[in-house]
Design a protein around this motif. Structure first.
Motif, PDB file in Angstrom:
ATOM      1  N   ALA A 126       0.823  -1.207   0.000  1.00  0.00           N
ATOM      2  CA  ALA A 126       0.000   0.000   0.000  1.00  0.00           C
ATOM      3  C   ALA A 126       0.857   1.256   0.000  1.00  0.00           C
ATOM      4  N   LYS A 127       1.903   1.282   0.822  1.00  0.00           N
ATOM      5  CA  LYS A 127       2.773   2.458   0.868  1.00  0.00           C
ATOM      6  C   LYS A 127       3.426   2.734  -0.483  1.00  0.00           C
ATOM      7  N   GLY A 146      -5.024  13.187  -6.558  1.00  0.00           N
ATOM      8  CA  GLY A 146      -5.805  13.705  -5.452  1.00  0.00           C
ATOM      9  C   GLY A 146      -5.095  13.496  -4.129  1.00  0.00           C
ATOM     10  N   THR A 147      -5.752  13.880  -3.051  1.00  0.00           N
ATOM     11  CA  THR A 147      -5.186  13.706  -1.715  1.00  0.00           C
ATOM     12  C   THR A 147      -5.575  12.328  -1.177  1.00  0.00           C
ATOM     13  N   PRO A 148      -4.812  11.801  -0.209  1.00  0.00           N
ATOM     14  CA  PRO A 148      -5.204  10.523   0.398  1.00  0.00           C
ATOM     15  C   PRO A 148      -6.626  10.552   0.945  1.00  0.00           C
ATOM     16  N   GLN A 149      -7.034  11.678   1.559  1.00  0.00           N
ATOM     17  CA  GLN A 149      -8.380  11.761   2.120  1.00  0.00           C
ATOM     18  C   GLN A 149      -9.445  11.723   1.022  1.00  0.00           C
ATOM     19  N   SER A 150      -9.177  12.396  -0.096  1.00  0.00           N
ATOM     20  CA  SER A 150     -10.164  12.398  -1.179  1.00  0.00           C
ATOM     21  C   SER A 150     -10.298  11.012  -1.799  1.00  0.00           C
ATOM     22  N   ARG A 151      -9.179  10.286  -1.905  1.00  0.00           N
ATOM     23  CA  ARG A 151      -9.238   8.931  -2.443  1.00  0.00           C
ATOM     24  C   ARG A 151      -9.990   8.009  -1.483  1.00  0.00           C
ATOM     25  N   TYR A 152      -9.753   8.179  -0.189  1.00  0.00           N
ATOM     26  CA  TYR A 152     -10.465   7.358   0.788  1.00  0.00           C
ATOM     27  C   TYR A 152     -11.964   7.676   0.774  1.00  0.00           C
ATOM     28  N   ASN A 153     -12.311   8.951   0.675  1.00  0.00           N
ATOM     29  CA  ASN A 153     -13.727   9.327   0.610  1.00  0.00           C
ATOM     30  C   ASN A 153     -14.408   8.693  -0.602  1.00  0.00           C
ATOM     31  N   ILE A 228      -5.593   1.056  -1.332  1.00  0.00           N
ATOM     32  CA  ILE A 228      -6.033   1.359   0.033  1.00  0.00           C
ATOM     33  C   ILE A 228      -6.168   0.047   0.799  1.00  0.00           C
ATOM     34  N   TRP A 229      -5.436  -0.031   1.901  1.00  0.00           N
ATOM     35  CA  TRP A 229      -5.503  -1.188   2.797  1.00  0.00           C
ATOM     36  C   TRP A 229      -6.285  -0.782   4.035  1.00  0.00           C
ATOM     37  N   MET A 230      -7.187  -1.641   4.494  1.00  0.00           N
ATOM     38  CA  MET A 230      -8.093  -1.277   5.569  1.00  0.00           C
ATOM     39  C   MET A 230      -8.211  -2.397   6.593  1.00  0.00           C
ATOM     40  N   TYR A 251      -8.142  -2.727  -1.384  1.00  0.00           N
ATOM     41  CA  TYR A 251      -8.861  -2.186  -2.534  1.00  0.00           C
ATOM     42  C   TYR A 251      -7.863  -1.544  -3.491  1.00  0.00           C
ATOM     43  N   GLN A 252      -8.135  -1.695  -4.785  1.00  0.00           N
ATOM     44  CA  GLN A 252      -7.312  -1.026  -5.788  1.00  0.00           C
ATOM     45  C   GLN A 252      -8.232  -0.409  -6.829  1.00  0.00           C
ATOM     46  N   LYS A 253      -7.811   0.733  -7.324  1.00  0.00           N
ATOM     47  CA  LYS A 253      -8.661   1.454  -8.263  1.00  0.00           C
ATOM     48  C   LYS A 253      -8.449   0.942  -9.680  1.00  0.00           C
TER      49      LYS A 253
END
Length: 274
Positions: A126-127, A146-153, A228-230, A251-253
């Motif tokens: 992920a990193k 985008g920002t990490p927060q926008s991608r997570y949203n 994104i790893w969750m 998850y991967q886009k």
């Protein structure tokens, strides 16, 4: 990490300027070459491992401690050493001042019949923003958008829609939420590929009476590039039966959608409704 089972994420590159990294193999599992402190090392890629591990035979340190290794299948105590990597480079991507654990990976090397200096788990994958294209034998380093927060949203919007599809037994929409090569690990077995995972869902959860309902609660996450790893908690209800579980998901886009490519969980409280 379950012995003998290493999980893979298989995604094609969608980013126009992504960097391709050649892959080697260990019994059809991917190995990538990386540079650590100006020396080249070989790392197995394992998205089913939450934590990256180094090989004690390749990395040394005077600090030794006994730790407990947690995985979806249970916990076990083992000897490990903390090792500081001042720089870790994969292609043009570089990470500095990493503190990682080193354990004895001799059984893995014997299985591969070649040198393995470590296992890159979901945290490092992920990193790095790395995906794997097995068909073309390359790893893909994606550019961040985008920002990490926008991608997570954005992910949360997709994930919530997929959760709702599951709860109303919408098979078509739910299938579109899964990567074609998804790997699902549960207390009841392993399922590989979208077709096999959907068959398990249909046999165990979808269209049941009383209906099965799930509710995800994300607890922690790592957002790097298009990966994104969750870590999450999940509540599953079927009538009066309730199961609480915890696990991880990757998850991967792909294009404009976030697809689940890996998921693992085990029973934490109660039994899985069947």
């Amino acid at each position: 990490m379950k012995r003998g089972v290493l999980l893979l994420v298989v995604l094609a590159a969608m980013a126009g300027l992504a960097q391709e990294i050649p892959l080697e193999s260990c019994r059809q599992l991917p190995i990538v070459k990386a540079t650590v402190n100006k020396q080249q090392y070989h790392f197995l890629l394992d998205t089913g491992a939450a934590t990256t591990l180094l090989n004690l035979n390749s990395f040394s340190s005077a600090e030794t401690t006994e730790i407990t290794m947690e995985s979806w299948s249970g916990a076990a105590a083992t000897q490990a050493r903390k090792v500081m990597l001042h720089d870790f480079s994969l292609g043009e991507r570089r990470l500095d001042n990493l503190t990682l654990l080193a354990v004895d990976l001799t059984p893995l090397e014997r299985s591969c019949q070649k040198r393995v200096d470590g296992v890159l788990g979901a945290d490092m994958i992920a990193k790095l923003g790395l995906t794997i294209d097995l068909k073309n034998h390359v790893g893909i380093l994606h550019n961040e958008t985008g920002t990490p927060q926008s991608r997570y949203n954005e992910l949360e919007q997709h994930r919530t829609a997929c959760e709702q599809a599951f709860n109303r037994s919408d098979e078509k929409t739910l299938a579109d939420c899964l990567d074609p090569n998804i790997v699902l690990l549960t207390s009841h077995g392993e399922f590989h590929g979208r077709k096999e995972v959907m068959k398990h869902f249909k046999e165990s959860y979808l269209g049941q009476e009383p209906p099965v309902r799930v509710a995800f609660t994300p607890r922690s996450r790592q957002v790097i590039g298009t990966v994104i790893w969750m870590e999450y908690e999940m509540r599953v209800t079927k009538g009066s039966q309730v199961m609480k579980t915890r696990g991880t998901a990757l998850y991967q886009k792909s294009g404009d959608r976030w697809l689940m490519s890996n998921m693992s969980f085990s029973d934490a409280d109660g039994k899985m409704p069947q």
